[in-house]
Design a protein around this motif. Structure first.
Motif, PDB file in Angstrom:
ATOM      1  N   LEU A  52       0.828  -1.211   0.000  1.00 28.95           N
ATOM      2  CA  LEU A  52       0.000   0.000   0.000  1.00 28.95           C
ATOM      3  C   LEU A  52       0.863   1.262   0.000  1.00 28.95           C
ATOM      4  N   LEU A  53       1.969   1.229   0.747  1.00 27.49           N
ATOM      5  CA  LEU A  53       2.866   2.385   0.774  1.00 27.49           C
ATOM      6  C   LEU A  53       3.447   2.666  -0.604  1.00 27.49           C
ATOM      7  N   VAL A  54       3.807   1.615  -1.332  1.00 25.74           N
ATOM      8  CA  VAL A  54       4.345   1.780  -2.683  1.00 25.74           C
ATOM      9  C   VAL A  54       3.251   2.272  -3.642  1.00 25.74           C
ATOM     10  N   ALA A  55       2.034   1.777  -3.435  1.00 30.39           N
ATOM     11  CA  ALA A  55       0.934   2.110  -4.347  1.00 30.39           C
ATOM     12  C   ALA A  55       0.554   3.585  -4.276  1.00 30.39           C
ATOM     13  N   TYR A  56       0.620   4.201  -3.087  1.00 32.74           N
ATOM     14  CA  TYR A  56       0.119   5.578  -2.954  1.00 32.74           C
ATOM     15  C   TYR A  56       0.863   6.577  -3.846  1.00 32.74           C
ATOM     16  N   PRO A  57       2.200   6.631  -3.805  1.00 35.41           N
ATOM     17  CA  PRO A  57       2.862   7.572  -4.730  1.00 35.41           C
ATOM     18  C   PRO A  57       2.722   7.164  -6.192  1.00 35.41           C
ATOM     19  N   LEU A  58       2.526   5.869  -6.465  1.00 34.83           N
ATOM     20  CA  LEU A  58       2.295   5.459  -7.858  1.00 34.83           C
ATOM     21  C   LEU A  58       0.979   6.024  -8.386  1.00 34.83           C
ATOM     22  N   ILE A  59      -0.039   6.074  -7.521  1.00 41.60           N
ATOM     23  CA  ILE A  59      -1.308   6.705  -7.906  1.00 41.60           C
ATOM     24  C   ILE A  59      -1.055   8.169  -8.267  1.00 41.60           C
ATOM     25  N   ASP A  60      -0.231   8.824  -7.465  1.00 39.15           N
ATOM     26  CA  ASP A  60       0.088  10.227  -7.718  1.00 39.15           C
ATOM     27  C   ASP A  60       0.895  10.382  -9.009  1.00 39.15           C
ATOM     28  N   ALA A  61       1.816   9.445  -9.248  1.00 39.05           N
ATOM     29  CA  ALA A  61       2.631   9.511 -10.468  1.00 39.05           C
ATOM     30  C   ALA A  61       1.758   9.370 -11.710  1.00 39.05           C
ATOM     31  N   VAL A  62       0.831   8.413 -11.695  1.00 39.90           N
ATOM     32  CA  VAL A  62      -0.068   8.217 -12.840  1.00 39.90           C
ATOM     33  C   VAL A  62      -0.967   9.438 -13.017  1.00 39.90           C
ATOM     34  N   SER A  63      -1.477   9.981 -11.906  1.00 36.35           N
ATOM     35  CA  SER A  63      -2.318  11.185 -11.981  1.00 36.35           C
ATOM     36  C   SER A  63      -1.554  12.354 -12.589  1.00 36.35           C
ATOM     37  N   SER A  64      -0.298  12.515 -12.179  1.00 34.95           N
ATOM     38  CA  SER A  64       0.522  13.605 -12.732  1.00 34.95           C
ATOM     39  C   SER A  64       0.753  13.413 -14.224  1.00 34.95           C
ATOM     40  N   LEU A  65       0.975  12.164 -14.636  1.00 34.15           N
ATOM     41  CA  LEU A  65       1.164  11.879 -16.061  1.00 34.15           C
ATOM     42  C   LEU A  65      -0.098  12.212 -16.856  1.00 34.15           C
ATOM     43  N   LEU A  66      -1.253  11.775 -16.355  1.00 35.68           N
ATOM     44  CA  LEU A  66      -2.519  12.065 -17.041  1.00 35.68           C
ATOM     45  C   LEU A  66      -2.786  13.563 -17.091  1.00 35.68           C
ATOM     46  N   ASP A  67      -2.497  14.243 -15.982  1.00 37.31           N
ATOM     47  CA  ASP A  67      -2.674  15.697 -15.922  1.00 37.31           C
ATOM     48  C   ASP A  67      -1.735  16.377 -16.924  1.00 37.31           C
ATOM     49  N   HIS A  68      -0.501  15.912 -16.986  1.00 40.11           N
ATOM     50  CA  HIS A  68       0.484  16.468 -17.912  1.00 40.11           C
ATOM     51  C   HIS A  68       0.011  16.313 -19.356  1.00 40.11           C
ATOM     52  N   ARG A  69      -0.507  15.135 -19.699  1.00 43.09           N
ATOM     53  CA  ARG A  69      -0.961  14.875 -21.070  1.00 43.09           C
ATOM     54  C   ARG A  69      -2.182  15.714 -21.431  1.00 43.09           C
ATOM     55  N   ALA A  70      -3.036  15.993 -20.435  1.00 45.13           N
ATOM     56  CA  ALA A  70      -4.273  16.737 -20.708  1.00 45.13           C
ATOM     57  C   ALA A  70      -4.078  18.247 -20.657  1.00 45.13           C
ATOM     58  N   THR A  71      -2.942  18.684 -20.147  1.00 42.94           N
ATOM     59  CA  THR A  71      -2.708  20.112 -19.977  1.00 42.94           C
ATOM     60  C   THR A  71      -2.099  20.696 -21.244  1.00 42.94           C
ATOM     61  N   PRO A  72      -2.709  21.758 -21.785  1.00 43.67           N
ATOM     62  CA  PRO A  72      -2.114  22.389 -22.960  1.00 43.67           C
ATOM     63  C   PRO A  72      -0.787  23.041 -22.576  1.00 43.67           C
ATOM     64  N   ASN A  73      -0.081  23.526 -23.565  1.00 43.55           N
ATOM     65  CA  ASN A  73       1.217  24.141 -23.289  1.00 43.55           C
ATOM     66  C   ASN A  73       1.082  25.190 -22.207  1.00 43.55           C
TER      67      ASN A  73
END
Length: 196
Positions: A52-73
């Protein structure tokens, strides 16, 4: 959104708001689910707790990636990319720290919360504007994460460190993400009402 960046076109801004709304809502629900699971699994720093400890920052990493892809320049994209890499590195670091017990976990989690919180504040500041709202939940959540990171490192150096605080951290983060999603939804409805 940074004052130096021009406002996105209405259609692009609507798409970005919708994407962020879904992302923040999903992120908030996952954080609350994680908090519930971790609250019942952290008495011993065993395989379940470490997973669970490993999973929590991975959730954040995936969220940041999705946010990065959806964010315009925009300047916040660099901060999102940095936060994604930071969270991806925090995951194995927490796995390794888990083998050492409660204090090392609190040190690593605290360091990650501190830097990640600062990054969240930067993203919130860059997104403040008429299209994406004032971003108060994001700014408050990031600021609290920064302060909590300092506190966790102080607790880790104390006599009785405890992982109870991590469920509280995730719960607070989940609530702030959901609140930000609700505010984006309200902002979208107001803007639609004005244009009809």
């Amino acid at each position: 959104m940074s004052p130096q960046t021009s406002a996105p076109a209405p259609a692009a801004a609507t798409d970005e708001r919708s994407s962020l709304l879904r992302l923040y809502l999903s992120r908030g629900v996952l954080a609350l689910a994680w908090a519930l699971a971790f609250a019942g699994a952290h008495e011993d720093v065993d395989a379940v707790a470490i997973t669970l400890l490993v999973a929590y920052p991975l959730i954040d990493a995936v969220s940041s990636l999705l946010d990065h892809r959806a964010t315009p320049n925009g300047s916040e994209r660099r901060v999102l990319a940095f936060n994604g890499v930071l969270s991806a590195l925090a995951a194995p670091a927490l796995g390794i720290a888990g083998a050492g017990g409660v204090a090392p976990v609190l040190h690593v989690f605290g360091a990650w919360a501190l830097v990640s919180g600062a990054a969240q504040v930067l993203v919130g500041l860059r997104r403040r504007g008429p299209e994406l709202g004032k971003q108060w939940p994001t700014l408050i959540s990031g600021g609290l994460s920064f302060l909590v990171g300092i506190t966790y490192n102080i607790q880790a150096a104390g006599d009785n460190p405890s992982l109870d605080v991590l469920s509280v951290y995730a719960t607070g983060g989940g609530v702030w993400f959901i609140l930000q999603a609700l505010l984006l939804g309200w902002k979208s409805r107001r803007l639609r009402t004005r244009t009809t």
